[in-house]
Design a protein around this motif. Structure first.
Motif, PDB file in Angstrom:
ATOM      1  N   ALA A 296       0.509  -0.940  -0.293  1.00 42.78           N
ATOM      2  CA  ALA A 296      -0.036  -0.409  -0.009  1.00 42.78           C
ATOM      3  C   ALA A 296       0.924   1.485   0.066  1.00 42.78           C
ATOM      4  O   ALA A 296       0.261   2.703  -0.471  1.00 42.78           O
ATOM      5  N   LYS A 297       2.234   1.239   0.457  1.00 42.82           N
ATOM      6  CA  LYS A 297       2.946   2.387   0.133  1.00 42.82           C
ATOM      7  C   LYS A 297       3.286   2.488  -0.856  1.00 42.82           C
ATOM      8  O   LYS A 297       3.670   3.896  -1.322  1.00 42.82           O
ATOM      9  N   LEU A 298       3.470   2.152  -1.668  1.00 43.69           N
ATOM     10  CA  LEU A 298       3.993   2.599  -2.991  1.00 43.69           C
ATOM     11  C   LEU A 298       2.858   3.505  -4.136  1.00 43.69           C
ATOM     12  O   LEU A 298       1.558   2.834  -3.921  1.00 43.69           O
ATOM     13  N   PRO A 299       3.179   4.175  -5.004  1.00 40.11           N
ATOM     14  CA  PRO A 299       2.518   4.829  -6.036  1.00 40.11           C
ATOM     15  C   PRO A 299       1.807   4.225  -6.415  1.00 40.11           C
ATOM     16  O   PRO A 299       2.597   3.819  -7.235  1.00 40.11           O
ATOM     17  N   CYS A 300       0.082   4.587  -6.971  1.00 41.99           N
ATOM     18  CA  CYS A 300      -0.109   4.026  -7.676  1.00 41.99           C
ATOM     19  C   CYS A 300      -0.536   2.849  -7.897  1.00 41.99           C
ATOM     20  O   CYS A 300      -1.165   2.645  -8.466  1.00 41.99           O
ATOM     21  N   VAL A 301      -0.751   2.079  -6.560  1.00 40.68           N
ATOM     22  CA  VAL A 301      -1.743   1.126  -6.552  1.00 40.68           C
ATOM     23  C   VAL A 301      -3.048   1.239  -6.197  1.00 40.68           C
ATOM     24  O   VAL A 301      -3.223   2.027  -5.936  1.00 40.68           O
ATOM     25  N   ASN A 302      -3.237  -0.124  -6.773  1.00 39.36           N
ATOM     26  CA  ASN A 302      -4.318  -0.418  -5.961  1.00 39.36           C
ATOM     27  C   ASN A 302      -5.215  -0.434  -5.223  1.00 39.36           C
ATOM     28  O   ASN A 302      -4.886  -0.350  -3.955  1.00 39.36           O
ATOM     29  N   THR A 303      -6.316   0.580  -4.557  1.00 37.93           N
ATOM     30  CA  THR A 303      -7.209   0.052  -3.505  1.00 37.93           C
ATOM     31  C   THR A 303      -8.219  -0.423  -3.786  1.00 37.93           C
ATOM     32  O   THR A 303      -9.561  -0.238  -2.799  1.00 37.93           O
ATOM     33  N   ASP A 304      -9.282  -0.216  -5.195  1.00 32.33           N
ATOM     34  CA  ASP A 304     -10.089  -0.339  -4.878  1.00 32.33           C
ATOM     35  C   ASP A 304     -10.016  -2.656  -5.247  1.00 32.33           C
ATOM     36  O   ASP A 304     -10.444  -3.229  -5.379  1.00 32.33           O
ATOM     37  N   ARG A 305     -10.565  -2.394  -3.952  1.00 34.57           N
ATOM     38  CA  ARG A 305     -11.512  -3.535  -3.246  1.00 34.57           C
ATOM     39  C   ARG A 305     -11.985  -4.909  -3.846  1.00 34.57           C
ATOM     40  O   ARG A 305     -11.856  -5.856  -3.818  1.00 34.57           O
TER      41      ARG A 305
END
Length: 480
Positions: A296-305
């Motif tokens: 989750a720390k990486l830029p642009c990582v998916n957050t859509d469950r």
């Protein structure tokens, strides 16, 4: 200092596992290095300039030498980088530094520069050159690749240490080079003095690492399970944690394998397992579940469950009952490997599971072929970029010099990665990266699981620097 297993190679370009990376960082310098805050600092290069995402100029530091005393000139640097980026070399890090582009390096010894020209833009190029695999191999090493891989070319090394003793399964002794002074100028200067000798000991069990630290047999060790609690409140040690390692299931989709062209079977595997249970097992309830192959720390990582497959054991059983396949994973994730196998057996699958030492696991899962069906991937993201992890599930396959272990390119997803790498604007990059993640999640090429926090434990009187989530072993120092 502990290793998890014996290094598979001493050729930095061919490094594939965490232990290879550790020795490569100590033995070979890179053109640039990582600093805190995802900044870069000079290594072999004193400065650099990016004209655009495809053209770069490096000014090579004067006075640097190889371990045989020969000068590290721009020509030496260019030859080493040319070998690293050549598809024929087969470096798995080539795809991180270049994607599917090619690079031409032109040395000017009189001007003291190396120019790099990429065939297409790749905005992660500079960060890719910080990787241990991009370590500068001196001419003596380039002249004998076989002996280089075995660590038997004494003049091959460009870094602060040389390999002076190699005893597999017992220890590896590294010795500081006399008069070496080419240390990076980090924003926060290192304190103390570098160790004259570094003894690296392969230890596969975290509990054993903890015991040896507590007994004084180790000065520095990395622990990634509940054993870290043994150091709580102990003033003899300092600790630092990082979460750059993520875990996920990867499917072998090469022709003739059980999961080839079967997104329904891959989805069923996802329905049968619980990422939180897996996380609790491997990390002692210290990790966190993920929604992509990166943390989750990486830029642009998916957050859509909603893009993830929901648990549904009944549906999984309809697809997986009687299906046979082999699960492989590293011994560092043994409990998690066993959980995945058992969860799949509970829905009727016929599963064998093999937990292999880190070197053998990395070799088998990178070789191509049909020796495994599901890989419990532990992904050490040293670059701190989403691209690093995405290339495990799209782009060139490992047997063709890429990082993609599943063996199928996924043209749609990889096109979005290339689009992101052609952009310098973060918003434009993130839009393309989100599309790439939607692609592999929809296809169920990989099943996100969790982070694996690792804690570096350092005895009093010693220090080693962690930059963001990257531990740099070459920063090891002894207090004055």
């Amino acid at each position: 200092m502990s290793l998890n297993t014996d290094p598979a190679t001493f050729d930095p370009a061919l490094a594939k596992g965490g232990d290879d990376y550790t020795v490569a960082r100590l033995l070979f310098d890179t053109v640039v290095r990582k600093d805190s805050g995802n900044r870069l600092v000079g290594g072999v290069a004193s400065k650099w300039k990016a004209e655009d995402a495809a053209h770069y100029t490096f000014t090579i530091r004067k006075g640097m030498t190889c371990s045989d005393g020969s000068a590290i000139t721009p020509s030496v640097v260019a030859r080493s980088l040319t070998r690293f980026t050549s598809p024929e070399t087969g470096s798995s890090a080539r795809a991180l530094a270049l994607g599917s582009t090619t690079a031409t390096f032109t040395a000017d010894d009189k001007a003291g520069t190396v120019k790099a020209a990429l065939s297409a833009p790749w905005s992660d190029f500079l960060t890719g050159l910080t990787l241990p695999q991009a370590g500068i191999v001196c001419p003596a090493g380039l002249a004998d690749a076989k002996k280089l891989a075995a660590g038997k070319v004494t003049g091959a090394f460009s870094g602060p240490y040389t390999l002076t003793s190699s005893r597999p399964a017992v220890s590896y002794r590294l010795t500081l080079r006399d008069k070496y002074s080419a240390w990076p100028a980090f924003a926060k200067p290192l304190t103390g003095v570098p160790a004259k000798h570094v003894n690296l000991t392969p230890i596969t069990d975290y509990s054993t690492i903890a015991t040896q630290l507590l007994s004084g047999s180790l000065d520095v060790g990395v622990v990634a399970d509940e054993s870290v609690a043994r150091f709580d409140g102990d003033s003899r040690f300092s600790t630092s944690s990082a979460s750059n390692t993520t875990t996920y299931l990867l499917f072998n989709e090469r022709p003739g394998t059980v999961f080839a062209k079967r997104p329904d079977l891959r989805t069923a595997v996802a329905q049968a397992i619980d990422a939180q249970t897996f996380s609790d097992i491997i990390s002692g309830k210290r990790g966190s579940v993920t929604r992509s192959v990166g943390s989750a720390k990486l830029p642009c990582v998916n957050t859509d469950r909603s893009l993830l497959v929901a648990a549904d054991r009944a549906a999984a059983a309809k697809k997986l009952a009687g299906v046979r396949f082999r699960v492989v994973g590293t011994t560092l994730l043994r409990g998690g490997n066993d959980y995945i196998a058992e969860a799949l057996r509970k829905v009727g699958a016929k599963v064998t599971v093999d937990s292999l030492d880190n070197a053998n696991w990395a070799t088998i899962t990178s070789a191509g072929g049909k020796d495994w069906d599901i890989n419990v991937q532990g992904d050490n993201n040293m670059m701190g970029t989403l691209t690093s992890s995405l290339l495990r599930v799209m782009g060139p396959a490992t047997e063709k010099g890429g990082r993609n272990k599943m063996g199928l390119v996924n043209e749609e997803g990889y096109a979005f990665v290339n689009r992101a790498m052609s952009k310098l604007d973060r918003t434009a990059q993130c839009s393309a990266f989100q599309s790439a993640q939607k692609s592999f999640l929809k296809r169920a090429d990989a099943i996100p699981l969790s982070t694996l926090p690792s804690t570096t434990v350092v005895a009093k009187g010693y220090s080693v620097r962690t930059f963001d989530d990257y531990l740099d072993p070459a920063t090891l120092r002894i207090a004055k």
